[in-house]
Design an enzyme around this catalytic site. Structure first.
Site, PDB file in Angstrom:
ATOM      1  N   GLU A 117     -24.843 -88.056  52.545  1.00 46.67           N
ATOM      2  CA  GLU A 117     -25.755 -87.336  53.436  1.00 46.67           C
ATOM      3  C   GLU A 117     -25.209 -87.397  54.868  1.00 46.67           C
ATOM      4  O   GLU A 117     -24.830 -88.474  55.332  1.00 46.67           O
ATOM      5  CB  GLU A 117     -27.153 -87.957  53.403  1.00 46.67           C
ATOM      6  CG  GLU A 117     -28.193 -87.104  54.099  1.00 46.67           C
ATOM      7  CD  GLU A 117     -29.586 -87.715  54.082  1.00 46.67           C
ATOM      8  OE1 GLU A 117     -30.553 -86.953  53.943  1.00 46.67           O
ATOM      9  OE2 GLU A 117     -29.703 -88.955  54.189  1.00 46.67           O
ATOM     10  N   GLU A 145     -36.762 -95.874  49.793  1.00 49.16           N
ATOM     11  CA  GLU A 145     -35.788 -95.184  48.938  1.00 49.16           C
ATOM     12  C   GLU A 145     -36.399 -94.811  47.594  1.00 49.16           C
ATOM     13  O   GLU A 145     -36.083 -93.747  47.039  1.00 49.16           O
ATOM     14  CB  GLU A 145     -34.546 -96.051  48.736  1.00 49.16           C
ATOM     15  CG  GLU A 145     -33.857 -96.487  50.027  1.00 49.16           C
ATOM     16  CD  GLU A 145     -33.608 -95.358  51.011  1.00 49.16           C
ATOM     17  OE1 GLU A 145     -33.344 -94.219  50.577  1.00 49.16           O
ATOM     18  OE2 GLU A 145     -33.687 -95.620  52.226  1.00 49.16           O
TER      19      GLU A 145
END
Length: 852
Positions: free
Chosen positions: A131, A306
């Site tokens: 990312e 997460e």
């Protein structure tokens, strides 16, 4: 890297043209064990369809060498087809096969495929970080979130390695050469390229299973071999199972990705990354020395954050990076919600108010502030706008949204959203429509004022009293900074607190109202007797700075530690700190407030964070004419707090670290040496390895210790943490030679990212201004090229944390104004230097107020 940008319009055009059927990625990582080898072999087979046969598009790849490109059996010349990190694809057919063979580069920046050799045992470890746009550094991609596909990874690596990816780890097979095996992973579920992952090396793994509402989920926990004794797997498994049980129940949707591995990896830029079923986390979360409760509370929030992404972000993924804020803000809100309801950290929202939310308030008052829903026209804009507005303010605003619509309607809408958009790429408007349907609230206007505008509002009480001390009028007054003038709607709690007779502040009355516009009347309080302390934003639903009336401020100063509950105390701490930062409360008064009350504070984050804020205020916001006197007060006060703290407590640990940071006098520095050599013992305080580095760095900063003492400690602690801490200690020394070496390391692209980060934190210290003078110009010169030289992440760390703020003065402001008006630096550098300028200007204003 030049040429790696991608615009939103380009992505939309490509998405309208293509559907991606599958990726098959073959990686040969055997070269990782050879320090002279900088690349690995990558072969990508990409199957995709095209809605307009005969048209053209491009694939993404960042690689030193492209060896072969084949499109539908037709060979393309890499010399002409590959340029600016793109592979030009022409004359597409309805169904297409692209095969690209390339040599991709290992990194030491934490981007792409990071390679690390552990100095403790020379073992090799790799992990990916993709990312925002870095999967293309490992294989050929269509690098945008809305071109989802399935992935089949085949990894060749040394046979004794562990290899983990998004799908379940297969049994390796013989590769046909001695000591080498192949891991042929099953095909994944549909996902975006940025959440795919490869982690490989001599990792230590421990395994368990979660039996839940929807079935069994295999769990894996991994770390480096040299850290396995520090991996508290039982606690990590407990947190993982608690989080799964909570989210599966609340979301009413099965975990989508089969198995769930969490891998603690070295030199990690972020806190963690939500790779589907293959979460990577900083291995600093496996502490080798004693840490306070706030450390473990934060680690828990990372774990739950997460996991929340597995549904919100991985199952349902943004169409383009405009909605990155929603991805991160939701996970940030959800992690504290889960913590408070499913783990032992039941006061998680207090910690959020004391720590995380404060980072949002700070970011929102810098010149670089931006709307939560930023206009990310390209990847460069995403990188600039990926900050605490995205995380902390976004989570705070979602918390406000939940209060606005109600938790149950919010969850009802969320459950419908997951089912409707599973494996898809919706936009924020799609979630908003679902929530409007479930709640009955109009949310378009709410979204406009909260998500499309920047800045933080300030809320203050305005009232009149009768002769008996009862309210005859009461309103909540709302204001905004003139640069960001939006006045917003707030769901606001108001708490009235009094002494309950035994010296404790207790809430006697609470009401919730909707605040709108510049002034909101509160008729419910008419006739109510004025409390000892009136608290706006009680329960912390709103995202706003609050002000205390004169009586409430006096109560706070005299009785802050006597609040019965921790959350209102956090809000008062926050209000007082805001007033200090805004030049409405003198630094010396804030310091007195902290020294008088922090010893009785019960929230772990307050105990950790507030002394750090105070150190900044003492060194930067205080009147220079009386700063030495205030430093002495702060130093001696911390010593008293350290000696008075309960042996072995978090308070004791934090006050010891803070005392080391504040030590300036000969007596205090003698104390630090005494703690190191045992001649000054504090009952219950463990002088473990991390504490030794804290003390050594403080003594190096003062000039008491030099390279010899640092080198001697590094001989004892030969870990990567030891190397990083030694680099920080060397950088902290008050000599021109030390600063020159440290600066050279910072701007050297071969310095690993985490080492560079520690040096940037340590190099420019208050009290060392005489040796820092050359570094304003050096910094401004370097800022124009750092992003190209170091890469985005490493450069951003240096630009944000490595500015020489101790040189803050009117002359520095003038020089920065001159530079900002005429420079050739990228937007990232301009942003961070603009922020540094704003912080210096704020400090100078505060210094003048503190002197008044």
């Amino acid at each position: 890297m030049p040429g790696t940008n991608l615009t939103r319009d380009e992505a939309a055009t490509r998405a309208s043209l293509l559907d991606v059927t599958s990726y098959t990625v073959d990686l040969d990582l055997t070269s990782a064990t050879d320090p002279d080898q900088g690349t690995f072999a990558s072969v990508t087979t990409l199957e995709f369809t095209c809605r307009e046969p005969g048209s053209a598009t491009f694939a993404d790849l960042v690689a030193p060498t492209v060896r072969e490109i084949t499109l539908n059996g037709r060979s393309l010349d890499p010399a002409t087809a590959y340029a600016d990190s793109r592979i030009a694809l022409d004359d597409l057919e309805a169904t297409n096969t692209l095969v690209v063979t390339a040599d991709c580069a290992y990194s030491n920046t934490g981007e792409g495929l990071h390679r690390f050799v552990d100095p403790a045992d020379d073992r090799v470890y790799l992990y990916s970080q993709f990312e925002v746009p870095d999967a293309r550094r490992v294989f050929t991609t269509f690098e945008q979130p809305d071109l989802k596909s399935v992935f089949t990874f085949n990894v060749t690596a040394p046979s004794h390695w562990v290899v983990v990816s998004n799908a379940a780890t297969p049994e390796p097979t013989d590769a046909g050469q001695s000591g080498v095996s192949v891991w042929n992973f099953p095909t994944t579920k549909r996902m975006s390229t940025y959440i795919t992952a490869i982690v490989a090396g001599e990792y230590h793994g421990e395994f368990d299973t979660y039996e839940g509402k929807f079935g069994t989920i295999p769990l894996g926990h991994y770390c480096r071999q040299s850290l396995k004794e520090h991996m508290d797997t039982a606690e990590l498994v407990t947190l993982t199972k608690q989080s799964f049980a909570f989210f599966e129940e609340q979301f009413d949707y099965p975990y989508p990705f089969g198995k769930y591995d969490q891998l603690y990896v070295p030199e990690y830029n972020a806190g963690a990354m939500e790779n589907a079923g293959c979460v990577t986390l900083r291995d600093e979360y496996l502490p080798r020395s004693r840490q306070p409760r706030s450390f473990f509370e934060f680690r828990t929030s990372v774990i739950t954050h997460e996991m929340a992404h597995m549904w919100f972000g991985d199952l349902v993924t943004m169409k383009w990076w405009d909605d990155l804020w929603l991805n991160e803000s939701f996970a940030e809100w959800a992690c504290y919600w889960c913590e408070a309801n499913a783990t032992d950290f039941t006061d998680a929202w207090t910690g959020f108010a004391n720590a995380r939310k404060q980072t949002g308030y700070r970011a929102d008052q810098l010149p670089s502030t931006h709307p939560i829903a930023a206009d990310n026209v390209d990847l460069h804009a995403v990188e600039v706008n990926f900050d605490m507005i995205t995380y902390a303010k976004g989570a705070s605003v979602l918390k406000q949204l939940v209060a606005w619509v109600g938790l149950e309607p919010f969850l009802e809408g969320l459950r419908a959203y997951f089912k409707e958009w599973e494996y898809g790429n919706p936009e924020f408007k799609d979630l908003l429509a679902t929530l409007e349907k479930s709640s009955g609230r109009e949310l378009q206007g709410w979204a406009q004022e909260w998500l499309q505008t920047a800045g933080v509002n300030t809320l203050a009480p305005a009232f009149e009293l009768d002769a008996d001390g009862a309210y005859t009028s009461f309103s909540v007054e709302q204001s905004a900074h003139p640069d960001w003038p939006t006045l917003r709607r707030h769901r606001l709690g108001i708490g009235l607190y009094d002494d309950n007779g035994d010296g404790r502040l207790v809430r006697r009355e609470y009401l919730e109202i909707d605040v709108e516009g510049a002034s909101t009347e509160v008729p419910e309080l008419i006739g109510t007797k004025q409390p000892a302390l009136l608290l706006l934003n009680d329960e912390d639903h709103a995202y706003a700075k609050i002000r205390l009336d004169e009586r409430s401020l006096a109560t706070a100063i005299s009785a802050l530690s006597t609040f019965e509950d921790s959350l209102p105390r956090a809000l008062v701490w926050g209000a007082a700190w805001d007033m200090t930062r805004d030049g409405e409360m003198r630094t010396r008064d804030w310091t007195d407030l902290v020294l008088a009350n922090i010893g009785q504070e019960t929230d772990a984050w307050a105990v950790t964070r507030i002394p750090a804020s105070t150190a900044l205020a003492v060194n930067f916001y205080s009147d220079p004419a009386h700063r030495d006197e205030l430093k002495a007060t702060w130093e001696s006060g911390l010593r008293e707090l350290l000696l008075a703290a309960e042996p072995g407590s978090d308070h004791q640990l934090t006050f010891a670290r803070s005392y080391a940071g504040a030590a300036r006098s000969d007596a205090a520095l003698d104390d630090l040496i005494g703690l190191l050599d045992g001649s000054f013992a504090v009952e219950g305080l463990a002088i473990d390895q991390d504490m030794r580095w804290v003390l050594i760095t403080a003594l190096a900063r003062s000039g008491r210790f030099g390279d010899a003492e640092i080198d001697a400690e590094l001989e004892v602690d030969k870990t990567i943490s030891g190397q990083e801490q030694a680099a920080a200690a060397r950088a902290s020394q008050p000599t021109a030679e030390a600063k020159e070496r440290a600066w050279a390391a910072i701007v050297d692209p071969t310095t690993p990212n985490e080492t560079s980060r520690e040096i940037a934190f340590s190099i420019f210290r208050f009290g060392q201004e005489d040796v820092l003078e050359p570094y304003l110009e050096k910094f401004l010169t370097a800022a124009e090229t750092l992003v190209d030289v170091l890469g985005f992440h490493k450069a951003s760390t240096v630009l944000e944390y490595g500015f020489p703020k101790p040189l803050g003065s009117e002359a520095t402001l003038a020089r920065l104004d001159e530079w900002l008006a005429d420079n050739k630096a990228p937007k990232q550098a301009q942003r961070y230097i603009g922020e540094a300028r704003a912080e210096i200007a704020r400090a100078l204003t505060n210094q003048a107020f503190d002197a008044s």
